[in-house]
Design an enzyme around this catalytic site. Structure first.
Site, PDB file in Angstrom:
ATOM      1  N   ASP A 189      89.308 126.618  87.465  1.00 24.26           N
ATOM      2  CA  ASP A 189      90.655 127.186  87.543  1.00 24.26           C
ATOM      3  C   ASP A 189      91.001 127.519  88.991  1.00 24.26           C
ATOM      4  OD1 ASP A 189      90.902 126.812  84.859  1.00 24.26           O
ATOM      5  OD2 ASP A 189      91.084 128.920  84.327  1.00 24.26           O
ATOM      6  N   ASN A 227      90.160 124.901  82.452  1.00 19.72           N
ATOM      7  CA  ASN A 227      91.277 124.445  81.619  1.00 19.72           C
ATOM      8  C   ASN A 227      92.556 124.258  82.417  1.00 19.72           C
ATOM      9  OD1 ASN A 227      90.803 127.453  81.495  1.00 19.72           O
ATOM     10  ND2 ASN A 227      92.891 127.411  80.674  1.00 19.72           N
ATOM     11  N   HIS A 312      82.669 126.570  82.955  1.00 12.97           N
ATOM     12  CA  HIS A 312      83.893 127.376  82.979  1.00 12.97           C
ATOM     13  C   HIS A 312      83.946 128.375  81.832  1.00 12.97           C
ATOM     14  CE1 HIS A 312      87.858 128.587  84.114  1.00 12.97           C
ATOM     15  NE2 HIS A 312      88.340 128.306  82.915  1.00 12.97           N
ATOM     16  N   HIS A 322      89.363 134.801  74.885  1.00 16.38           N
ATOM     17  CA  HIS A 322      88.488 133.619  74.803  1.00 16.38           C
ATOM     18  C   HIS A 322      87.174 133.911  74.078  1.00 16.38           C
ATOM     19  CE1 HIS A 322      91.406 131.904  77.469  1.00 16.38           C
ATOM     20  NE2 HIS A 322      91.100 132.733  78.449  1.00 16.38           N
ATOM     21  N   VAL A 350      87.294 133.987  81.434  1.00 10.94           N
ATOM     22  CA  VAL A 350      87.714 135.334  81.034  1.00 10.94           C
ATOM     23  C   VAL A 350      88.019 136.118  82.307  1.00 10.94           C
ATOM     24  CG1 VAL A 350      87.067 137.447  79.844  1.00 10.94           C
ATOM     25  CG2 VAL A 350      86.260 135.235  78.996  1.00 10.94           C
ATOM     26  N   HIS A 351      89.218 136.675  82.401  1.00 11.30           N
ATOM     27  CA  HIS A 351      89.664 137.322  83.635  1.00 11.30           C
ATOM     28  C   HIS A 351      89.149 138.758  83.713  1.00 11.30           C
ATOM     29  CE1 HIS A 351      93.210 134.259  83.664  1.00 11.30           C
ATOM     30  NE2 HIS A 351      92.027 133.705  83.840  1.00 11.30           N
TER      31      HIS A 351
END
Length: 475
Positions: A189, A227, A312, A322, A350-351
Site C-alpha cells: 500500500d 490491495n 500485506h 480486516h 490493518v492501520h
C-alpha cells in the site's frame, strides 16, 4: 523495597508476558491530524528544476546477495538518457550502466518515461555515488551496499506499511529517516492513488514518487504489494491488476527463480528475506506455492541466520479491521513457517500496530476441534505495521477481550526498526508518531530461532535481568 525485590517483581511480569498469559492494549489515544492527502502544490511534491529533469528516483536490491541495485526514475517530457554514471568517489563516475525505458497509459493519463537500470558487480559495504541525466538536467545521489552475506553481519532495517501521502505519512517518513536504518522493508500500500478517479490516479502515483524520493533515492526499499496496488477499475476500462505498480516498481524476482515480481526473495547481510503476495494465488500447486516451497529449501541459516517474511495481510490480527482476512494464507503456509523456524513475519493492511507472541495454530482443521492458537517456540513473532499514515485513517477498534496470542497493540501511526546485532540477537523498536514527535513505544530483544536456542536456555535468568533493566522484554 530493595533492588532484588524490584527485579523480582519485574521478572514476574515479564515472564507472564513471555508465556503469553498477559497482553497489553495501549491506553494511548491518538490525537490524529486530518487524514487527508497533502495538496499537490506543497513543497514535498516539488518537481526538480530543469527541463525534463529526472524525478521519482528510487532504488531497490537488484540481485540475490546485495551486490547490485536497480535504479529507477521518471523523465516527464521525453525519454532522455537511461544511463547511470557511478563510482566510489564523489564527482568521479568511473562506470556507466545502461538501462531501459517505457511509458504506459491508465485511462487517459499518460505516464512519463519510466527508466529502470541494473547496476551490478558492486563491492560490498561500499558507498557509491551516482548521476542520472536528461539533456542539460542532471541529478546526483548516493547509496551504500550491504556487508557480505555472513551470519554475524550487523544490519538495521526499517519497516513501513500502508503509507500514503498525508501529513501523517510525512511524519512517518521523517521519523524513519532519523532512525539510522539502512534499508526499508515495505509492507504494501504505497501511494493510495486508487482512492482517486480517472487521470488523478496516475497523478497521485507521480506525486508519491516525488514524496518518498528523499529516502528512496539513497537507500533500497524492498517492495511488496498490497490491495491498494491492485488498481482494478472496470468503470475506467482498467482491468489489469497491479498495472501502475508493476510499471513503476520493479523487484529482483528472477534472481530468486520467481515467475512474478510480486513474490521474490533476497539475502542481505545476515538476513534471508522472503516477500509474499497476499493478492496473488497461493493455494496448493499455484506458482507462488511452488516457489515458496523451493525457496525455503534454499535458506541456509549457517550463512543467513535471520529468516524474515513480508506480506500485506496479517495472519494474526485482533483488530476489527480486516479480521480473519489472513486465514487462508495461514492455512496454506503456517506449517511451513513453523517447520523452518521463521524468526519474524511483518504485515501491514490493518492501520494500527500489533505484536504477537510466538504462537501457532497448525493443529487446526475443520474437524479437529483445536480452534485456538497455542504457544509454540518454533513459531514466528507476527508484527503488524500497517500504520504509515494514509488517508483512510487509523483502525481504532480492537476486539475484546485481547486474545492470548496478542502481546501489544495500539492504534497509532508509526514505523519500526529491526537492528540485527549478530547471529543470535536483534533489537526491535516500534516508534509512535505522537503529533509530530517520535516516541519509542514497543521494544524487545528478538532471539534468533536457529542460533539463539542454546544461548537462551543457558542464560535465561541473566538475560531477563539485563532486558528488564534496559527496558526490553525478551521474546
Amino acid at each position: 523495597m530493595n533492588h532484588l525485590v524490584i527485579i523480582s517483581v519485574f521478572l514476574s511480569s515479564v515472564l507472564l508476558l513471555y508465556r503469553g498469559e498477559s497482553g497489553i492494549t495501549s491506553s494511548f489515544i491518538r490525537s490524529e491530524w486530518p487524514a487527508v492527502d497533502i495538496p499537490l502544490d506543497h513543497h514535498v511534491f516539488k518537481v526538480p528544476k530543469g527541463y525534463n529533469a529526472p524525478q521519482q528516483v528510487h532504488i531497490t536490491q537488484g540481485d540475490y546477495d546485495g551486490k547490485a541495485v536497480i535504479i529507477s526514475w521518471v523523465t516527464p517530457d521525453e525519454p532522455g538518457s537511461s544511463q547511470v554514471h557511478y563510482g566510489a568517489v564523489q564527482g568521479k563516475y568511473e562506470f556507466v550502466a545502461q538501462g531501459t525505458y517505457h511509458n504506459y497509459t491508465f485511462y487517459k493519463y499518460k505516464s512519463g518515461f519510466i527508466h529502470h537500470c541494473l547496476v551490478s558487480d558492486l563491492e560490498h559495504d561500499t558507498k557509491y555515488y551516482y548521476k542520472i541525466e536528461s539533456g542539460e538536467s542532471s541529478r546526483e545521489f548516493w547509496f551504500v551496499t550491504p556487508p557480505h552475506v555472513h551470519p554475524d553481519a550487523s544490519y538495521k532495517f526499517g519497516i513501513i506499511g500502508d503509507m500514503g501521502q498525508t501529513f501523517n505519512s510525512l511524519s512517518t517518513l521523517e521519523h524513519y529517516m532519523e532512525s539510522g536504518a539502512q534499508a526499508v522493508l515495505f509492507l504494501g500500500d504505497l501511494s493510495y492513488a486508487d482512492r482517486y478517479q480517472y487521470n488523478d490516479v496516475g497523478v497521485r502515483w507521480d506525486s508519491w514518487g516525488r514524496f518518498v524520493e528523499r529516502s528512496t533515492a539513497y537507500q533500497p526499499w524492498l517492495w511488496s504489494a498490497g490491495n491498494h496496488e491492485v488498481d482494478y477499475m472496470p468503470y475506467m476500462g482498467e482491468v489489469t491488476p497491479f498495472r501502475n505498480y508493476l510499471q513503476r516498481y520493479t523487484t529482483p524476482y528472477l534472481a530468486s527463480k520467481s515467475s512474478s515480481p510480486l513474490w521474490y526473495a533476497v539475502r542481505r547481510a545476515s538476513a534471508h528475506i522472503i516477500v509474499l503476495s497476499s493478492y496473488s494465488p497461493f493455494v496448493k500447486y499455484t506458482p507462488q506455492w511452488h516457489w515458496l516451497s523451493e525457496e525455503l529449501t534454499r535458506v541456509d541459516r549457517e550463512k543467513t541466520p535471520w529468516l524474515i517474511v513480508l506480506m500485506h495481510v496479517p495472519i494474526y490480527n485482533s483488530n476489527e479491521a480486516h479480521f480473519m482476512e489472513g486465514e487462508s494464507m495461514r492455512a496454506a503456509f503456517e506449517e511451513w513457517f513453523v517447520q523452518h523456524k521463521v524468526d519474524v513475519i511483518f504485515a501491514g493492511h490493518v492501520h494500527a500496530y500489533e505484536r504477537s507472541y510466538r504462537i501457532s495454530n497448525v493443529r487446526y482443521n475443520v474437524s479437529s476441534g483445536d480452534r485456538y492458537p497455542v504457544p509454540d517456540k518454533s513459531a514466528p513473532v507476527y508484527i503488524t505495521v500497517g500504520d504509515g499514515g494514509n488517508q483512510e485513517g487509523l483502525a481504532g477498534r480492537f476486539t475484546e477481550p485481547q486474545p492470548d496470542y496478542s502481546a501489544f497493540r495500539e492504534a497509532s501511526y508509526g514505523h519500526s526498526t529491526l537492528d540485527i546485532k549478530n547471529r543470535t540477537h536483534a533489537i526491535y523498536h516500534w516508534n509512535r508518531n505522537d503529533d509530530g514527535k517520535k516516541v519509542a513505544t514497543d521494544e524487545f530483544v528478538l532471539h534468533n530461532q536457529y542460533w539463539g536456542k542454546n544461548i537462551r536456555r543457558r542464560k535465561l535468568k541473566k538475560h531477563y535481568i539485563r532486558s528488564v533493566v534496559g527496558g526490553w522484554i525478551a521474546t
